[in-house]
Write an enzyme that holds these catalytic residues in place. Sequence first.
Site, mmCIF file in Angstrom:
data_model
loop_
_atom_site.group_PDB
_atom_site.id
_atom_site.type_symbol
_atom_site.label_atom_id
_atom_site.label_comp_id
_atom_site.label_asym_id
_atom_site.label_seq_id
_atom_site.Cartn_x
_atom_site.Cartn_y
_atom_site.Cartn_z
ATOM 1 N N SER A 7 0.863 -1.183 0.000
ATOM 2 C CA SER A 7 0.000 0.000 0.000
ATOM 3 C C SER A 7 0.895 1.227 0.000
ATOM 4 O O SER A 7 1.606 1.519 0.956
ATOM 5 C CB SER A 7 -0.895 0.010 1.242
ATOM 6 N N HIS A 32 -0.842 -1.176 -4.543
ATOM 7 C CA HIS A 32 -2.170 -0.925 -3.952
ATOM 8 C C HIS A 32 -2.287 0.577 -3.676
ATOM 9 O O HIS A 32 -1.482 1.150 -2.938
ATOM 10 C CB HIS A 32 -2.317 -1.733 -2.662
ATOM 11 N N ASP A 34 -4.596 3.700 -2.352
ATOM 12 C CA ASP A 34 -5.737 4.029 -1.505
ATOM 13 C C ASP A 34 -6.226 5.448 -1.756
ATOM 14 O O ASP A 34 -5.594 6.419 -1.337
ATOM 15 C CB ASP A 34 -5.331 3.895 -0.034
ATOM 16 N N MET A 36 -8.930 8.179 -0.890
ATOM 17 C CA MET A 36 -9.913 8.507 0.164
ATOM 18 C C MET A 36 -10.428 9.926 -0.033
ATOM 19 O O MET A 36 -9.670 10.809 -0.438
ATOM 20 C CB MET A 36 -9.265 8.405 1.540
ATOM 21 N N HIS A 65 -7.979 1.165 -4.774
ATOM 22 C CA HIS A 65 -8.956 0.927 -3.703
ATOM 23 C C HIS A 65 -9.661 2.250 -3.420
ATOM 24 O O HIS A 65 -9.072 3.157 -2.819
ATOM 25 C CB HIS A 65 -8.198 0.409 -2.466
ATOM 26 N N MET A 67 -12.035 4.498 -1.517
ATOM 27 C CA MET A 67 -12.781 4.707 -0.270
ATOM 28 C C MET A 67 -13.475 6.053 -0.395
ATOM 29 O O MET A 67 -13.129 7.029 0.276
ATOM 30 C CB MET A 67 -11.829 4.634 0.925
ATOM 31 N N MET A 136 -11.547 -6.054 4.742
ATOM 32 C CA MET A 136 -10.774 -5.087 5.535
ATOM 33 C C MET A 136 -10.388 -5.680 6.890
ATOM 34 O O MET A 136 -11.227 -6.218 7.615
ATOM 35 C CB MET A 136 -11.578 -3.800 5.758
ATOM 36 N N ASP A 174 -6.800 -6.487 3.563
ATOM 37 C CA ASP A 174 -6.198 -5.152 3.551
ATOM 38 C C ASP A 174 -6.334 -4.487 4.919
ATOM 39 O O ASP A 174 -7.437 -4.348 5.439
ATOM 40 C CB ASP A 174 -6.912 -4.307 2.487
HETATM 41 C C1 DX5 Z 1 -6.721 1.450 5.018
HETATM 42 C C2 DX5 Z 1 -6.124 1.206 3.654
HETATM 43 C C3 DX5 Z 1 -5.005 0.196 3.688
HETATM 44 C C4 DX5 Z 1 -3.800 0.670 4.470
HETATM 45 C C5 DX5 Z 1 -2.840 -0.467 4.689
HETATM 46 O O1 DX5 Z 1 -7.797 2.283 4.926
HETATM 47 O O2 DX5 Z 1 -7.102 0.729 2.770
HETATM 48 O O3 DX5 Z 1 -4.637 -0.166 2.362
HETATM 49 O O4 DX5 Z 1 -3.145 1.727 3.848
HETATM 50 O O5 DX5 Z 1 -1.801 -0.019 5.520
HETATM 51 P P1 DX5 Z 1 -1.315 -0.872 6.766
HETATM 52 O O6 DX5 Z 1 -0.691 -2.111 6.214
HETATM 53 O O7 DX5 Z 1 -0.316 0.042 7.441
HETATM 54 O O8 DX5 Z 1 -2.510 -1.160 7.620
HETATM 55 ZN ZN ZN Z 2 -6.444 -0.238 0.862
#
Ligand code: DX5
Ligand code: ZN
Length: 218
Positions: A7, A32, A34, A36, A65, A67, A136, A174
Site C-alpha cells: 500500500s 495498492h 488508496d 480517500m 482501492h 474509499m 478489511m 487489507d
Molecule cells: C486502510 C487502507 C489500507 C492501508 C494499509 O484504509 O485501505 O490499504 O493503507 O496499511 P497498513 O498495512 O499500514 O494497515
Molecule cells: Zn487499501
Amino acid sequence: MKIIAPSMLSSDFGRLIDEIELINKSNADWFHLDVMDGVFVPNITFGSPVLDIFKNYAKKPLDIHLMIVNPENYIDKFSSYNPDIITIHMEAVNDISAVLKKIKNLNIKAGLAINPDTPIKHLEPYINEIDMVCLMGVFPGFSGQKFINKTNSRLRDLKNLIESKKSKVLIQVDGGVDLSNVKELSRLGADILVSGSCIFKSKNPSKIIDSLKKESKV
Ligand code: DX5
Ligand code: ZN
C-alpha cells in the site's frame, strides 16, 4: 505463493518516484493505491495527479482501492490510469451491481470491499459478479492501524461462501497485515495481502517484501 500488494499510502511521497522504483525492482506483485475522499472515511489521500505518476512509472499492476462516496462518478476518469483492478466499498454505493458493471465494461477487474462491521453474507448477491473481495482488516481511513483479530473468522466465513457459490473470486486482505499474521491469513485462504506500514516503515522494504512473500507460501 500469494500476491503481495504494497500500500503506497505508507510510502514517502517526497520521494515517490524512488519508492515506485523500489517496488518495481522488488518481488512485490501489485501497487495498492488508496484513494480517500474525507466523506466515506475521515481522511483524504490522493487523486488524479498522483495516480498519473503511478501510470507513468509503475511497472506492475495497479490496484485502486476507492474509499469514496459516489465512485460511479470517477470510474471513467480512473480507468484512464490503466488499472488492473478497481475496488469499491459496498457501504459507499446504492446500486452496487451497476457500478461493478461500469468497471467491467471498461475491461477492468472489479473488486468489492467490505468493512469489518458489515456482515459477510451481504456479499452473497455479488459474489458471482466480482473478481475480488477486499476484506478489511481495519476500519478504512488510515494506514498503520492494528489488525482486528476477528478478521480471521470472517475470512473463514468468506472462504466458505465463495466455495458454496463455486466462485473463483480472489480474496484480498487489507489493513494491519504484517509478518505476524501473513502466514495465518494465507493459510485461511487469502490470495492477495496488502501491506503498508510494515513495508515502508522498515529500513529495508525489499527484504520485508521477500519475508512476506516467503511467509505467505502455504
Ligand atoms: C486502510 C487502507 C489500507 C492501508 C494499509 O484504509 O485501505 O490499504 O493503507 O496499511 P497498513 O498495512 O499500514 O494497515
Ligand atoms: Zn487499501
